[in-house]
Design an enzyme around this catalytic site. Structure first.
Site, PDB file in Angstrom:
ATOM      1  N   LYS A 187      20.704 -26.675 -12.718  1.00 32.63           N
ATOM      2  CA  LYS A 187      20.570 -28.059 -12.225  1.00 32.63           C
ATOM      3  C   LYS A 187      21.167 -28.223 -10.838  1.00 32.63           C
ATOM      4  CE  LYS A 187      24.956 -29.616 -12.596  1.00 32.63           C
ATOM      5  NZ  LYS A 187      25.734 -30.461 -11.649  1.00 32.63           N
ATOM      6  N   ASP A 240      22.413 -33.515 -17.381  1.00 29.63           N
ATOM      7  CA  ASP A 240      23.104 -33.213 -16.128  1.00 29.63           C
ATOM      8  C   ASP A 240      22.120 -33.163 -14.968  1.00 29.63           C
ATOM      9  OD1 ASP A 240      25.297 -32.709 -14.580  1.00 29.63           O
ATOM     10  OD2 ASP A 240      25.718 -30.725 -15.395  1.00 29.63           O
ATOM     11  N   THR A 244      22.558 -35.433 -11.577  1.00 35.60           N
ATOM     12  CA  THR A 244      22.831 -34.741 -10.317  1.00 35.60           C
ATOM     13  C   THR A 244      21.698 -34.912  -9.313  1.00 35.60           C
ATOM     14  OG1 THR A 244      23.974 -33.102 -11.681  1.00 35.60           O
ATOM     15  CG2 THR A 244      23.690 -32.563  -9.383  1.00 35.60           C
ATOM     16  N   ARG A 251      27.443 -33.407  -4.859  1.00 38.67           N
ATOM     17  CA  ARG A 251      27.583 -32.602  -3.652  1.00 38.67           C
ATOM     18  C   ARG A 251      26.303 -31.816  -3.354  1.00 38.67           C
ATOM     19  NH1 ARG A 251      33.173 -30.288  -5.910  1.00 38.67           N
ATOM     20  NH2 ARG A 251      31.911 -30.591  -7.773  1.00 38.67           N
ATOM     21  N   ASN A 252      25.627 -31.364  -4.415  1.00 46.40           N
ATOM     22  CA  ASN A 252      24.394 -30.600  -4.214  1.00 46.40           C
ATOM     23  C   ASN A 252      23.269 -31.499  -3.701  1.00 46.40           C
ATOM     24  OD1 ASN A 252      25.059 -27.783  -5.372  1.00 46.40           O
ATOM     25  ND2 ASN A 252      25.820 -29.181  -6.930  1.00 46.40           N
ATOM     26  N   GLU A 277      27.962 -25.891  -5.450  1.00 48.90           N
ATOM     27  CA  GLU A 277      27.759 -24.625  -6.162  1.00 48.90           C
ATOM     28  C   GLU A 277      26.306 -24.154  -6.094  1.00 48.90           C
ATOM     29  OE1 GLU A 277      29.905 -22.626  -7.296  1.00 48.90           O
ATOM     30  OE2 GLU A 277      31.532 -23.593  -8.406  1.00 48.90           O
TER      31      GLU A 277
END
Length: 329
Positions: A187, A240, A244, A251-252, A277
């Site tokens: 994800k 998730d 996200t 952050r992604n 990440e």
């Protein structure tokens, strides 16, 4: 088993938020941070001013920069960035204490998931994975959240879950460790792609389509690696993914939005206070998928964008030019 004192390894935003959960109700919790300024800030001011500014932390949290202090803890939540997981675990004594892995990613040099890395470095420890739709600032503020808590040993799992569960933080038990990890890793990469959609102004229809087709990629890869469909469709997978891919609190997603607006990967990744990440996971995931013959075109597009082999417009055009096929493929 007795699980009274928890330790948290990793003083970033998510590690600090989980320490806040663990300390809720007055339970003593030890937070290890690599950065001396985080240790000082938590102990002196009851705040992680570097990574989670503005959140008043429980007085039951104590911070330390010495890994040996964690020997007094009954179990450890490991919240280091995925690419540092091995080195941190290698620095811990072989205690056999349960480890709850809370990082989402795959090791760059080996394509291993975090529980596989932990099994190699701490072979005597029971391993659990905590993963799900959570933003650190909301969890630290006590807003409601639910996560997957995956572990092979149900008895140990029940004891650990009972220790970290709060009225506002609900862990759902599973024995699908692989599925919980794959959802969290994939994800992050897909969130970068959704951020590109936002940055290019391609609209909500495009984002919904990308989430759906991204979930198909996650499912293909997860099933090929032994995950169960119900896990991938649950909190640690689809749940998730939706969170996200929908907010600049991710952050992604923010990284992808910046790429979509023409920013360079190097500039956007220069801030070391945050870790996207997905940027590290994308090329690893691409290699791992290719090794087992799984097609992941969105992941491939993100890799090309991060490596500056193509512009945002080029990768979007390439995805839109793919042959039409049945939805299940």
């Amino acid at each position: 088993m007795n699980v009274s004192r928890l330790g948290v390894i990793g003083g970033g935003a998510w590690g600090t938020a989980l320490a806040q959960v663990a300390a809720s109700g007055g339970d003593k919790t030890l937070l290890w941070a690599r950065e001396p300024e985080v240790v000082d800030s938590v102990n002196a001011s009851r705040e992680n001013a570097l990574f989670l500014a503005g959140v008043r932390l429980s007085p039951s949290i104590r911070a330390t920069g010495d890994l040996s202090d964690l020997s007094a803890c009954d179990a450890l939540l490991v919240v280091t960035p995925a690419q540092h997981m091995r080195s941190v675990l290698a620095g811990l004594p072989q205690s056999g204490k349960p480890l709850i892995l809370c990082s989402k990613g795959m090791e760059e040099s080996t394509t291993r998931l975090m529980h596989e890395v932990a099994r190699e470095e701490q072979p005597g420890s029971p391993l659990a994975v905590l993963s799900g739709p959570t933003f650190a600032h909301e969890v630290a503020a006590g807003l409601p959240a639910a996560v997957t808590f995956a572990i092979d040993d149900a008895t140990v799992g029940e004891a650990l879950r009972a220790r970290i569960a709060k009225p506002f933080f609900r862990p759902y038990l599973s024995d699908d460790v692989v599925g919980a990890e794959i959802g969290g890793a994939v994800k992050n990469v897909l969130a970068i792609a959704c951020g590109v959609v936002e940055g290019r102004g391609l609209g909500q229809n495009a984002r919904a389509a990308l989430i759906s087709r991204g979930f198909a990629e996650m499912t293909r890869f997860g099933l090929a690696r032994g995950a169960r469909l119900e896990t991938l469709a649950g909190l640690s997978g689809l749940g998730d993914l939706v969170l996200t891919c929908s907010s600049t609190s991710s952050r992604n997603f923010s990284l992808g939005k910046g790429l979509g607006q023409g920013g360079s990967p190097a500039d956007l990744l220069a801030d070391k206070r945050t870790v996207a990440e997905g940027a590290s996971t994308a090329p690893v995931l691409r290699r791992a998928a290719a090794a087992i013959g799984v097609d992941m075109p969105i992941v491939g597009a993100v890799c090309d964008l991060l490596a500056e082999r193509a512009s945002a417009d080029e990768v979007v055009e390439r995805l839109l030019a793919r042959p039409l096929r049945s939805e299940g493929s």
